[in-house]
Scaffold this motif. Sequence first.
Motif, short mmCIF file in Angstrom:
data_model
loop_
_atom_site.label_atom_id
_atom_site.label_comp_id
_atom_site.label_asym_id
_atom_site.label_seq_id
_atom_site.Cartn_x
_atom_site.Cartn_y
_atom_site.Cartn_z
N GLU A 80 0.83 -1.20 0.00
CA GLU A 80 0.00 0.00 0.00
C GLU A 80 0.87 1.25 0.00
N ARG A 81 1.94 1.22 0.78
CA ARG A 81 2.85 2.37 0.82
C ARG A 81 3.43 2.64 -0.56
N GLN A 82 3.87 1.58 -1.22
CA GLN A 82 4.46 1.76 -2.54
C GLN A 82 3.43 2.30 -3.51
N LYS A 83 2.22 1.79 -3.40
CA LYS A 83 1.14 2.26 -4.27
C LYS A 83 0.91 3.75 -4.07
N ARG A 84 0.89 4.16 -2.80
CA ARG A 84 0.64 5.58 -2.50
C ARG A 84 1.74 6.47 -3.06
N TRP A 85 2.97 6.01 -2.91
CA TRP A 85 4.10 6.79 -3.41
C TRP A 85 4.02 6.95 -4.93
N VAL A 86 3.75 5.84 -5.59
CA VAL A 86 3.68 5.90 -7.06
C VAL A 86 2.59 6.88 -7.49
N GLU A 87 1.46 6.78 -6.82
CA GLU A 87 0.34 7.69 -7.15
C GLU A 87 0.72 9.13 -6.87
N LEU A 88 1.40 9.34 -5.75
CA LEU A 88 1.78 10.70 -5.36
C LEU A 88 2.71 11.32 -6.39
N VAL A 89 3.72 10.55 -6.81
CA VAL A 89 4.68 11.09 -7.76
C VAL A 89 3.99 11.40 -9.09
N ARG A 90 3.10 10.50 -9.49
CA ARG A 90 2.38 10.72 -10.76
C ARG A 90 1.47 11.93 -10.68
N ARG A 91 0.83 12.11 -9.53
CA ARG A 91 -0.15 13.18 -9.40
C ARG A 91 0.52 14.53 -9.18
N GLU A 92 1.47 14.59 -8.23
CA GLU A 92 2.05 15.88 -7.85
C GLU A 92 3.22 16.32 -8.71
N GLN A 93 3.83 15.33 -9.40
CA GLN A 93 4.93 15.63 -10.32
C GLN A 93 6.03 16.49 -9.69
N PRO A 94 6.63 15.99 -8.62
CA PRO A 94 7.76 16.74 -8.05
C PRO A 94 8.96 16.68 -8.99
N ASP A 95 9.88 17.61 -8.82
CA ASP A 95 11.12 17.59 -9.60
C ASP A 95 12.16 16.75 -8.87
N LEU A 96 12.41 17.14 -7.63
CA LEU A 96 13.40 16.44 -6.81
C LEU A 96 12.66 15.58 -5.78
N TYR A 105 12.34 3.53 -3.02
CA TYR A 105 13.26 3.81 -4.12
C TYR A 105 13.09 2.78 -5.23
N ARG A 106 13.10 1.51 -4.83
CA ARG A 106 13.00 0.45 -5.84
C ARG A 106 11.65 0.48 -6.52
N ALA A 107 10.62 0.72 -5.73
CA ALA A 107 9.28 0.75 -6.32
C ALA A 107 9.18 1.84 -7.38
N LEU A 108 9.66 3.04 -7.06
CA LEU A 108 9.59 4.15 -8.02
C LEU A 108 10.49 3.88 -9.22
N ALA A 109 11.68 3.34 -8.95
CA ALA A 109 12.61 3.05 -10.06
C ALA A 109 12.00 2.03 -11.00
N ASN A 110 11.45 0.96 -10.42
CA ASN A 110 10.89 -0.10 -11.25
C ASN A 110 9.67 0.36 -12.03
N GLU A 111 9.01 1.39 -11.55
CA GLU A 111 7.86 1.95 -12.27
C GLU A 111 8.29 2.92 -13.36
N GLY A 112 9.60 3.14 -13.48
CA GLY A 112 10.08 4.07 -14.50
C GLY A 112 9.85 5.53 -14.15
N LEU A 113 9.67 5.82 -12.87
CA LEU A 113 9.36 7.20 -12.48
C LEU A 113 10.60 8.03 -12.17
N LEU A 114 11.75 7.38 -12.09
CA LEU A 114 12.96 8.11 -11.74
C LEU A 114 13.91 8.20 -12.94
N ALA A 115 14.60 9.32 -13.02
CA ALA A 115 15.54 9.51 -14.12
C ALA A 115 16.83 8.75 -13.85
N ASP A 116 17.36 8.13 -14.89
CA ASP A 116 18.67 7.48 -14.81
C ASP A 116 19.71 8.58 -14.66
#
Lengths: 459, 502
Positions: A80-96, A105-116
Motif C-alpha cells: 500500500e505504501r508503494q502504491k501511494r508513493w507511485v500515485e503521489l509522484v504521478r499526481r504531484e509531479q515533483p522535480d526532486l 526507491y525500488r518501487a519508483l525506479a521499477n515503475e520508470g518514475l525516476l531519471a537514470d
Amino acid sequence: MRRGGLLLSALLMLLVLLGLGGCSDEPDEAQQPAVLKVADTNEQNFYRLYGDYISAVFPDARIELVSTQAASDYTVSAAERQKRWVELVRREQPDLIVLWEDEIYRALANEGLLADLSPYMKDSGVTQEQIHPGVLELMKQNRDGRIYGMAPGFSASQLYYNEDMFRKYGIDLPHDGMTWAEMLQLAYRFTAADSSPDGPIGYYQSFMEPADLAYSVGDTEGMALYRLGAGKMTADTPAWRHIFDTVLASYKNGTFRSMLPKAKVGEDGETYYDQQAMSSVDLFGKGQAAMTLASPGQYDPSKTKFAFGSVNPPVDEATRTRSGSFYANQKLAIRSGSPEAKSSWAFIQFMISDYVAKVSVAQQLEFGVPSNMSYSNYDNSKAALYRQMPAIQPFDDIVSAGRSFYEEMWGMLRQEMNAALADKQSVDEMLKRVQQQGQRLIDESGVRAFEQNDGSHAD
Amino acid sequence: MSGQEQLPYWERQLVEQPLSSGGFTSEIERKVRERIRMEQRNSKPRAWIRTAAAFTAVAVLLGGGWLLRDDIGAMLEDKPNKQSGIPAALQNDTLADLDVTLKVMETEYDNFTNMQYARPFLLHHPSVGIETVMFKQDDKIDEWTDKEQPDVLRLNSRQYYELVQKGKLQPLDALIRNNKVDVDAMYEPIINILRQYGGGQLYGLTANFNTNVVYVNKTLFEKNGIPLPREGATWEELMDTAARFQGTGIAGLAASNYNDRPYYLFDMIRRSVGLQTDTQGGERVTVDSPAWADWWQRIAAGYQDGWLYRDADKAKKKGESFTPSDAFLKGKAAMTINGTYYIQQINQVWTGDKQQEWMTIPVPGNRTQDLSMSEIYAIPANVSSEKAAWEFVKFMTGKEFAKRLIGLGMSGGVPIRQADLSGENQERMAAFYEGKLELPDNWTQYMGMEKQSSDTLAGKAYDSGGALLDAVVEGQLTVEKALAELKEKLEQEAAAAKKESS
C-alpha cells in the motif's frame, strides 16, 4: 590574410581567457530554477537535512514542498505504501524526490518514475570512481540495475576495541577483514585468559540475544531465515547450520553473555528502557568488554577512561569485503520527465561534490558520511569506512509483514535457541523445528505471495 | 578554424581542451562567430586599427594569461580548475583569504550546536572555523565576555542593554549602511527597541523575536454562531467575546496551555495595560484601585461562569497546575494566548480529520510585556576578526538563514522580516506583526541595572494575590475584601523589606 588570421586567433584566445576567468561549473545562473518542487516527508525534515544546501545553491528559488508523510504511513502494508508513493509522484509531479526507504526507491525506479542519473553524471564529469563503490552498488539495486538515485551520504559501523584490555591479556588486536567466526574466536581468548565471574567479556553488544547474533552473522553473509515474497522459510540449510553452530558454541564457551536492562512499562503500555538502564549495559563504554560494534564517532576519546581503536566490522567469509549495517537509504532522485531535471541534478551534484565533502568535516551531513570518496582525504579518521562494502541482501524480497508476525517468529527462534543452549536439543533438531514452525507461521500469517511491482507474481 | 595552426602549443591545448561541459565551448563558438560577423560587417577596417587591435589583443592576452596563470597552470596539469564544482552562488567568497576561527557564544539550552547553526554560513565560507564558547546560566555577561573573548555574542535583551551601557559592543550603524543591510525590511518596532536600548545606535541585530498572540479557533466560533474578535480588540472586548461562550459547554478563553490559575490571566492583563502593584519603591501600594477591582470582578465571574477555562478536576486544588491538558487543542476552549512555538503544536495535532480553521489576533495592550529576544547578534568592541564576525552576524540575521528558521518551524520566534513568510504562514502569523510594541516610559527600571521604583511587589502579589483571587472565585471572599487583605499583606512586605535594607 595572415594578419587577419593572427587577429582572429588572438581574439579567440582572448575570449578563451575571458571565459576561463568566468568559468564556473554547474549550477550557474542559467540553471537557477524559479520554483523547485520537492517531495519529502515534510518541510521540517527537508530543512533539517537538505535545506541549508539548497538555499546556498539556489538562493532565489522558491521551494514547493510536497509532503510524502501520508504515503509513508507505517501502519499500512508495504504494498500500500508503494502504491501511494507511485500515485503521489504521478499526481504531484515533483522535480526532486527525497527518499528515505530502499523499498520506495525500488518501487519508483521499477515503475520508470525516476531519471537514470548516469548520463547526468557523465555530462558533469562525475565518474563512478568518485563515489563509494558500496553506495553505487546499493543505488543499482533495482530491476534495471541502474543508478536511479544518489545517496549523498552513507552510514556504516565500526568494530571498536579496548586497546588496554588487549594489551593486558597479550591478545592480538583485531584487524579489518575478520569474519564473524574469527572475531568470536578472538573474543573467546579473553574468556580463556580469565573466566572468573568478573572476568573480561571479549565481545559485547547491548540488548543482544543469541538470536540477534545469529541474525547479524547471517546478515553479513547475505543470508535470510525467510523469504516472505516466496512465502518460504529458509532456515534449514548447511550455511545456517554453520552459523548456528558458531553462535551457540560461542555462548556455550562463555565468550560473552547477553543481558537485558530493566524495562519499564509506560502509561501507554509500551515497554521502554530508560536512559539509566541503557547506559548500564554499555559494557564497552564502561571498559568491561573488549570489543563492540558501533557507529563511527560514538565513542569520544576524551570521555572514555581507556585507550581504544576501531577497525572495520566482521566481513563475509566468501569475499572478506562485505559487512552488515551498511546503509545508503537517504537518497535523492529526479522525477523522470521533470522540466527541472537539470537544476535538480545540479543540486544532487553539489551534494556529492568535493566542496560539500570538505565542509562536512566541520559540519556533518545529517545522515552519515559523504559518499564522495574524497572525504576520506579530508577526514582520515573515517578512512576505514571507504574500504567497506555492503552485505548482499536479497532486495527483491520486499514484502514486510505486521508486527505480530515478527514477534512470533523471533519469539520462536529465541525459544529454540535457548533449548539448544540448554542442551535440550541438538543443532540439527533445532534447525528442523525452526524450519517447521517458521514455515507454519508464514503460511498462517497471511503473508502471501503478492504482485511484485514489476507485474510478476512471486510463487 | 583558420589560424589555429599558428597558435603556440599551449594555446592550442587550451582551445582543444573541453573546459567544462554544458555549453562553454559552444559559447566560445558563438562569440567567435559573432566576431566574424562583426568583422565582415565592418568590411574594410583600416590597417592601423587592425594592428592596434592585434597589439592590444596580444597585450591583453599576455596580461590575462599572467593573471590567470593559476587557472591555466592547473589546466595544463590536468587538474580541475580550483573554481570548478562550486556553484555560482558560492563563488566569490569574501572571506576566502582569511584564515580565521570565530568564537561564538552559546548557552546551555541553545540549539546552536545540535542543530548545526553554523553549517549554512560554512557552506558560504568554508575557510572560516567556528568554535563555540559556553555561557552558563550563572555567569555574568560582562565578566564572561572579558574572560572568554568571543568574536560573536548572542544575547538576550538584558545582556544586550548591559553591554551597551558599559560600552562593550561595537556600534553597527556604519557597517549596516556600508553593506546596505536591509534594516528597513525588518520589523520596525523591534529595530526601534534595539535602538532605544542602544541610546539611538544599533549594536546588534536579531533574526527573530518572541511575543504572544491570541490563537482563535474559527471553527468553534462558527459552530456557535459567535462573531470573531476584531484585530485591534481591547482586553475588554476580548473578555466580552469570551463571555459569549457561556452555556455552550466550551470556554471562550484559556489563558495559557500550561497555567489555568486565575491570577495568571490577571497578571498578564494588568501588565499589558500598565496596572502596578505599587509606586515609589513600595511606599504606596495600589492594589485596591478601581481598575484592580474591576478586573478581579470580571475575571472571577469568567471562571465562575466557565467561559474562562479552568481544568475541572484541578479546580478544587490550590496552587499552580502545570499539567492541564491543552484545552485549545482539544477543542475545549475557543481562544488561547501563546507564543510562536505553539504553531508547531497546532500543526502537529490539528491534521486530517482533526483539522480546525484558525487565525491569530494581536494580544491587546502593549505587547512588550511578553516580548523576548534571546539571540541578539552583537560583536564585542575589541574583536580582532571584525570582518568575519560582521559577515557572520549579517548572515545569521539575513534572509537565507531565515529560510531555515522558518522551514524548521520557527519555535525560536517569528522572523524579523515579515516578508520572508509565505503561503499560509503569512496570513496566520500576521498578528505577530500587529498591535502595540513600544517600550513603556519607565522601561529602564526593568533592565536590571537600576533600582526598580514601581511594581516592586509584583512577585509577592503573585503569591498572595493568587490565593486570594482563587478564594474570590470559590465564593469565599468578596473582591473588596480580598484586595483589602492583599493591600495589607503587601504593605507589611514593603515595611519588612525597608527595615532590612536600612
